[in-house]
Scaffold this active site. Structure first.
Site, PDB file in Angstrom:
ATOM      1  N   LYS A  52       6.679   0.369  13.239  1.00 53.13           N
ATOM      2  CA  LYS A  52       5.280   0.414  13.674  1.00 53.13           C
ATOM      3  C   LYS A  52       5.204   0.930  15.119  1.00 53.13           C
ATOM      4  O   LYS A  52       4.376   1.789  15.441  1.00 53.13           O
ATOM      5  CB  LYS A  52       4.641  -0.981  13.561  1.00 53.13           C
ATOM      6  CG  LYS A  52       4.400  -1.395  12.116  1.00 53.13           C
ATOM      7  CD  LYS A  52       3.976  -2.844  11.952  1.00 53.13           C
ATOM      8  CE  LYS A  52       3.878  -3.213  10.472  1.00 53.13           C
ATOM      9  NZ  LYS A  52       3.540  -4.606  10.193  1.00 53.13           N
ATOM     10  N   GLN A  96       3.433 -10.281  13.183  1.00 51.05           N
ATOM     11  CA  GLN A  96       4.247  -9.950  12.011  1.00 51.05           C
ATOM     12  C   GLN A  96       4.559 -11.207  11.202  1.00 51.05           C
ATOM     13  O   GLN A  96       4.940 -12.235  11.757  1.00 51.05           O
ATOM     14  CB  GLN A  96       5.547  -9.248  12.472  1.00 51.05           C
ATOM     15  CG  GLN A  96       6.401  -8.704  11.345  1.00 51.05           C
ATOM     16  CD  GLN A  96       5.757  -7.555  10.567  1.00 51.05           C
ATOM     17  OE1 GLN A  96       4.871  -6.851  11.067  1.00 51.05           O
ATOM     18  NE2 GLN A  96       6.192  -7.345   9.342  1.00 51.05           N
ATOM     19  N   ASP A 119      -4.689  -5.723  11.138  1.00 55.09           N
ATOM     20  CA  ASP A 119      -4.042  -6.016   9.848  1.00 55.09           C
ATOM     21  C   ASP A 119      -5.096  -6.324   8.776  1.00 55.09           C
ATOM     22  O   ASP A 119      -4.782  -6.317   7.586  1.00 55.09           O
ATOM     23  CB  ASP A 119      -3.140  -7.256   9.974  1.00 55.09           C
ATOM     24  CG  ASP A 119      -1.660  -6.894  10.029  1.00 55.09           C
ATOM     25  OD1 ASP A 119      -1.288  -5.831   9.492  1.00 55.09           O
ATOM     26  OD2 ASP A 119      -0.898  -7.687  10.600  1.00 55.09           O
TER      27      ASP A 119
HETATM   28  N1  GUN Z   1       4.790  -8.594   6.835  1.00 56.11           N
HETATM   29  C1  GUN Z   1       4.904  -7.746   5.773  1.00 56.11           C
HETATM   30  N2  GUN Z   1       3.885  -6.874   5.747  1.00 56.11           N
HETATM   31  C2  GUN Z   1       3.100  -7.169   6.808  1.00 56.11           C
HETATM   32  C3  GUN Z   1       1.896  -6.604   7.320  1.00 56.11           C
HETATM   33  O1  GUN Z   1       1.316  -5.659   6.785  1.00 56.11           O
HETATM   34  N3  GUN Z   1       1.419  -7.182   8.451  1.00 56.11           N
HETATM   35  C4  GUN Z   1       2.005  -8.238   9.052  1.00 56.11           C
HETATM   36  N4  GUN Z   1       1.436  -8.746  10.141  1.00 56.11           N
HETATM   37  N5  GUN Z   1       3.122  -8.795   8.592  1.00 56.11           N
HETATM   38  C5  GUN Z   1       3.672  -8.248   7.490  1.00 56.11           C
END
Ligand code: GUN
Length: 293
Positions: A52, A96, A119
């Site tokens: 990311k 996350q 998100d």
């Molecule tokens: N863990 C797995 N996929 C995601 C996501 O799209 N966002 C977040 N914050 N954690 C994740």
């Protein structure tokens, strides 16, 4: 049969975002800034967050990574969330997941200011999506709709079967597809572990979204000739064919299903690459105050 190339589309969208960032810079505007909070050392999470951050750099965004050890308290984490909520330099941020068991995940999600919840996990954003209001939509459903748009796959009046009812994929994509308007207006059936006649219903679908997390669940007999199949599954399955000893496997038995389809997403290279792009798009929307003005 046409392959839906998520990798190619994600590269195109990243180039579009990078161009927009250039224009913002040239006009003296504020560069979008995404922050990510990472707790602990889960290998998968570290890789996701690193990707990311790297993607932010690729399109010219600013990014900030905040790391905590596994033993961080919920109070400390909530305090950081609050700090980011109040930091005008940060347009959007993510925490996350998964989080360690001693931390109440829902409390952390709900502490995020919905205006910065790129998100799209906050109940306010999910509620606004249900009501058809502008909202941050979570990465996978956002990415699926974008793929349908880019391949001009119309959904109006179509029977879409969504396999799986998770909060971050099945449920939101079923809502988006049944909404009024383009790339909505579908007749949606959500099937799950308790559904009866699953195979028969699935075989009547014009569009199948497979998001169960069960490798190769969708077989040829469950797919109508000419159907569109979107495979969201990414399960690590043991394999003798790869160096790592694992291979990422989708929810669709690709080899037997693909010949029956008009369009199908591969795994990997289908929906997966779209998810980070969706996060970048949400960050851009946040910085332009397009959802919450
Ligand atoms: N863990 C797995 N996929 C995601 C996501 O799209 N966002 C977040 N914050 N954690 C994740």
């Amino acid at each position: 049969m046409q392959l839906i190339d998520g990798k190619k589309i994600s590269i195109e969208i990243k180039a579009e975002i990078a161009q927009e960032v250039k224009n913002i810079k040239n006009n003296g505007g504020k560069i979008p800034h995404l922050a990510a909070i990472l707790v602990g050392h889960d290998g998968g999470s570290e890789t996701y967050v690193a990707n990311k951050v790297k993607s932010c750099e690729e399109v010219g965004f600013k990014s900030t990574l905040i790391c905590f050890e596994d033993n961080v308290t919920e109070k400390e984490l909530l305090s950081k969330v609050n700090e980011l909520n109040n930091n005008n330099g940060i347009d959007g941020f993510i925490v996350q997941l998964p989080l360690p068991k001693h931390i109440n995940k829902q409390a952390v999600i709900e502490a995020i200011n919905p205006c910065k919840d790129v998100d799209g996990f906050h109940p306010v954003n999910i509620g606004r999506t249900v009501l058809g209001m502008p909202s941050f939509v979570s990465a996978t459903p956002f990415g699926i709709i974008e793929l349908l748009k880019r391949y001009k796959i119309q959904t109006s009046g179509k029977h879409c079967v969504v396999l799986g009812r998770s909060n971050i994929v099945g449920r939101p994509i079923s809502i988006l597809l049944s909404q009024k308007g383009s790339y909505g207006d579908a007749t949606v059936t959500v099937l799950h572990s308790r559904s009866k006649y699953l195979e028969q219903i699935c075989s009547t679908a014009d569009i199948i979204i497979a998001a169960l997390g069960q490798p190769e669940f969708v077989k040829a007999n469950m797919v109508k000739e000419g159907a569109v199949v979107i495979d969201v599954g990414t399960t690590r399955v043991k394999s003798k064919l790869t160096k790592s000893g694992f291979k990422i496997t989708g929810d669709v038995k690709f080899d037997e299903v693909a010949p029956k389809c008009s369009f199908i997403t591969p795994v990997p290279g289908g929906v997966g690459p779209m998810t980070i792009v969706s996060l970048l798009k949400n960050t851009l929307l946040a910085s332009k105050k397009e959802i919450y003005s």
